[in-house]
Write a protein that holds these residues in place. Structure first.
Motif, short mmCIF file in Angstrom:
data_model
loop_
_atom_site.label_atom_id
_atom_site.label_comp_id
_atom_site.label_asym_id
_atom_site.label_seq_id
_atom_site.Cartn_x
_atom_site.Cartn_y
_atom_site.Cartn_z
N GLU A 91 2.98 -2.86 -1.38
CA GLU A 91 2.69 -2.91 -3.07
C GLU A 91 1.10 -2.26 -3.31
OE1 GLU A 91 3.12 -7.19 -3.24
OE2 GLU A 91 5.01 -7.06 -3.28
N ILE A 92 0.13 -2.48 -2.54
CA ILE A 92 -1.00 -1.78 -2.82
C ILE A 92 -0.96 -0.36 -3.02
CG2 ILE A 92 -3.24 -1.40 -2.07
CD1 ILE A 92 -3.30 -4.47 -0.91
N VAL A 93 -0.27 0.09 -2.08
CA VAL A 93 -0.09 1.37 -1.96
C VAL A 93 0.93 2.01 -3.08
CG1 VAL A 93 0.84 3.49 -0.44
CG2 VAL A 93 -0.58 1.82 0.65
N ASP A 94 1.85 1.18 -3.35
CA ASP A 94 2.75 1.67 -4.57
C ASP A 94 1.81 1.61 -5.90
OD1 ASP A 94 5.53 2.29 -5.50
OD2 ASP A 94 4.95 0.54 -6.75
N LYS A 95 0.99 0.76 -6.08
CA LYS A 95 0.27 0.74 -7.24
C LYS A 95 -0.83 1.87 -7.24
CE LYS A 95 -2.94 -2.50 -9.79
NZ LYS A 95 -3.60 -3.64 -9.69
N THR A 135 1.18 12.81 0.31
CA THR A 135 0.64 12.29 1.34
C THR A 135 0.84 10.50 1.23
OG1 THR A 135 -0.83 14.21 1.67
CG2 THR A 135 -1.09 12.18 3.16
N VAL A 136 0.22 10.10 -0.03
CA VAL A 136 0.45 8.69 -0.10
C VAL A 136 2.01 8.34 0.14
CG1 VAL A 136 -0.22 7.04 -1.58
CG2 VAL A 136 -1.85 8.73 -1.30
N SER A 137 2.59 9.03 -0.63
CA SER A 137 4.01 8.60 -0.57
C SER A 137 4.59 8.51 0.87
CB SER A 137 4.97 9.91 -1.28
OG SER A 137 4.60 9.84 -2.68
N LYS A 138 4.04 9.58 1.95
CA LYS A 138 4.61 9.50 3.06
C LYS A 138 4.17 8.09 3.67
CE LYS A 138 4.89 14.28 3.99
NZ LYS A 138 4.29 15.48 4.50
N ILE A 139 2.67 7.68 3.15
CA ILE A 139 2.23 6.41 4.01
C ILE A 139 3.11 5.42 3.37
CG2 ILE A 139 0.20 4.81 3.74
CD1 ILE A 139 -1.47 7.35 3.79
N HIS A 140 3.34 5.22 2.21
CA HIS A 140 4.27 4.34 1.57
C HIS A 140 5.61 4.09 2.24
CE1 HIS A 140 6.93 2.45 -1.65
NE2 HIS A 140 5.65 1.40 -1.70
N ALA A 141 6.03 5.41 2.59
CA ALA A 141 7.39 5.35 3.32
C ALA A 141 7.06 4.77 4.59
CB ALA A 141 7.94 6.65 3.57
N LYS A 142 6.03 4.90 5.21
CA LYS A 142 5.80 4.43 6.56
C LYS A 142 5.79 2.91 6.67
CE LYS A 142 5.48 8.65 8.66
NZ LYS A 142 6.73 9.17 9.64
N LEU A 143 5.00 2.32 5.52
CA LEU A 143 4.84 1.09 5.39
C LEU A 143 6.25 0.17 5.18
CD1 LEU A 143 1.65 0.72 3.37
CD2 LEU A 143 2.06 0.45 5.81
N ILE A 156 -8.97 -4.12 3.05
CA ILE A 156 -8.51 -2.82 3.40
C ILE A 156 -8.52 -1.92 2.23
CG2 ILE A 156 -6.61 -4.13 4.95
CD1 ILE A 156 -4.72 -3.41 2.75
N SER A 157 -8.33 -0.67 2.57
CA SER A 157 -8.36 0.50 1.58
C SER A 157 -7.24 1.27 2.27
CB SER A 157 -9.81 1.00 1.57
OG SER A 157 -10.14 1.64 2.65
N ILE A 158 -6.57 2.19 1.25
CA ILE A 158 -5.59 3.01 1.60
C ILE A 158 -6.15 4.15 2.62
CG2 ILE A 158 -4.06 4.74 0.69
CD1 ILE A 158 -3.74 3.12 -1.83
N ALA A 159 -7.22 4.67 2.12
CA ALA A 159 -7.80 5.77 3.20
C ALA A 159 -9.27 5.72 3.18
CB ALA A 159 -7.42 6.96 2.63
N ALA A 180 -18.18 0.11 -6.34
CA ALA A 180 -17.71 1.43 -6.15
C ALA A 180 -16.36 1.47 -5.57
CB ALA A 180 -18.84 2.15 -5.34
N GLY A 181 -15.64 2.48 -5.80
CA GLY A 181 -14.33 2.71 -5.14
C GLY A 181 -13.52 3.46 -5.97
N GLY A 182 -13.07 4.54 -5.38
CA GLY A 182 -12.16 5.34 -6.05
C GLY A 182 -10.58 4.97 -5.58
N LEU A 183 -9.37 5.68 -5.99
CA LEU A 183 -8.19 5.22 -5.90
C LEU A 183 -7.99 5.06 -4.61
CD1 LEU A 183 -6.32 7.07 -8.70
CD2 LEU A 183 -6.75 4.84 -8.97
N LEU A 184 -8.30 5.71 -3.45
CA LEU A 184 -7.96 5.66 -2.11
C LEU A 184 -8.90 5.00 -1.38
CD1 LEU A 184 -6.36 9.26 -1.87
CD2 LEU A 184 -5.35 7.19 -2.38
N ASP A 185 -10.25 4.76 -1.86
CA ASP A 185 -11.09 4.06 -0.78
C ASP A 185 -11.58 2.88 -1.39
OD1 ASP A 185 -12.71 4.98 -2.94
OD2 ASP A 185 -14.14 5.78 -1.48
N LYS A 186 -11.15 2.33 -2.58
CA LYS A 186 -11.37 0.88 -3.29
C LYS A 186 -10.82 -0.09 -2.36
CE LYS A 186 -10.31 -1.70 -7.12
NZ LYS A 186 -9.82 -1.99 -8.62
N THR A 187 -11.67 -1.20 -1.99
CA THR A 187 -11.17 -2.27 -1.19
C THR A 187 -10.41 -3.35 -1.77
OG1 THR A 187 -13.48 -2.02 -0.08
CG2 THR A 187 -12.29 -4.06 0.16
N HIS A 188 -9.41 -3.74 -1.18
CA HIS A 188 -8.49 -4.59 -1.64
C HIS A 188 -8.43 -5.68 -0.90
CE1 HIS A 188 -6.49 -1.90 -4.45
NE2 HIS A 188 -6.85 -0.73 -3.58
#
Length: 319
Positions: free
Chosen positions: A233-237, A87-95, A204-207, A184-192
């Motif tokens: 780049e954030i999504v790719d990382k 799913t994250v790969s799809k988000i990365h492709a959309k970006l 922002i965060s990925i999800a 606090a923050g996991g890989l997908l809800d960590k704030t960047h």
């Protein structure tokens, strides 16, 4: 010398018959139970060793169950994580696709929003036996999960329990963090924080629910495209970090599988060892049983003959 007070032959025959009956009882018990050492009176040393090993074997069997539970938990987490990577790969492709000029980024944003919801649902559903290794709380911990992997006892009787540790914290498999602390923050809800100043919201965060990834504000302006590139780049990382987490689960899954195979073989080996100590040789016992039954019959006849000697003395006084 013949005596009517002491029948030596009868006493000897009775002692022999009594011993035969005792031996016959022992053999019958071995045949019925299949054990030559049933309790401590049979052989104290072997009985003690066998009892301890039976207890250890039960503990090892429990370890086998724990490994099965751990394997199932890891499998659920790995399946959900692999789905999340797709799913994250799809988000990365959309970006990446959104960087092309003239595209309707509002529609792309709608697709990304659905993919973000899918990530949250996948993480919430990755539960087995009350355990969720993709969603946790870094405020309360723990950052690792323990799977019981082995049980052993040394020569002094001291036991030890081996474990397999799996990192389920923010640096491991945690995709979403329910904690509320600043860190606090996991890989997908960590704030960047985006460095591009034109973004309407640099946090922002990925999800994440509150600081999601939005691109519907982006135009073909070079500064906006730089912000979009930074998002990609954030999504790719994050995607690389998720791959590392999947590798972590894969290694744990492989180790659990190897340990399950070993424990299964160990249980069989302990059973064989106990059998060598306490099991009866049924071929030998059946042969002994038949021999003792013959001896018992002969003993009964011998006792009967010895008891008749007094009758023979009585005939000497008959006129």
């Amino acid at each position: 010398m013949s005596s009517i007070n002491t029948n030596i032959a009868a006493m000897t025959a009775l002692q022999t018959l009594s011993q035969t009956n005792k031996d016959l009882l022992v053999t019958q018990n071995r045949v019925s139970t299949g054990l030559r050492v049933k309790d401590a009176s049979d052989n104290a040393a072997y009985w003690s060793i066998a009892t301890t090993m039976r207890s250890d074997n039960m503990a090892v069997s429990t370890v086998q169950d724990a490994l099965g539970l751990g394997a199932a938990t890891v499998e659920v987490a790995a399946t959900a994580l692999n789905s999340s990577i797709e799913t994250v790969s799809k988000i990365h492709a959309k970006l990446v696709a959104a960087m092309a000029p003239g595209l309707d980024r509002h529609k792309i944003q709608t697709e990304i929003k659905e993919l973000q919801a899918e990530l949250r649902n996948t993480s919430q559903s990755a539960v087995f036996s009350g355990e969720n290794w993709l969603q946790g709380n870094s405020d309360t911990g723990p950052d690792s999960k323990t799977i019981v992997a082995s049980f052993s006892r040394d020569s002094s009787g001291t036991i030890s329990i081996g474990t397999i540790e799996v990192d389920v914290g923010p640096g491991g498999t945690m995709m979403f963090d329910l904690g509320t602390s600043a860190s606090a923050g996991g890989l997908l809800d960590k704030t960047h924080t985006l460095t591009n100043a034109t973004a309407p919201n640099n946090e922002i965060s990925i999800a994440g629910e509150s600081t999601g990834l939005t691109i519907d504000w982006i135009t073909d302006d070079p500064d906006d495209l730089l912000a979009l590139k930074e998002m990609a780049e954030i999504v790719d990382k994050a995607l690389r970090s998720m791959t590392d987490a999947a590798t972590l689960l894969g290694a744990a899954k492989s180790r659990i599988s190897l340990q399950k195979d070993f424990v299964s073989k160990l249980i069989d080996s302990i059973d064989v060892g106990i059998g060598q100590l306490v099991d009866a040789d049924m071929n030998e016992e059946s042969t002994r049983l038949q021999a003792l039954q013959v001896r018992q019959q002969l003993g009964v006849q011998a006792l009967g003959i010895a008891n008749q000697s007094a009758q023979m003395i009585l005939r000497l006084f008959q006129g």
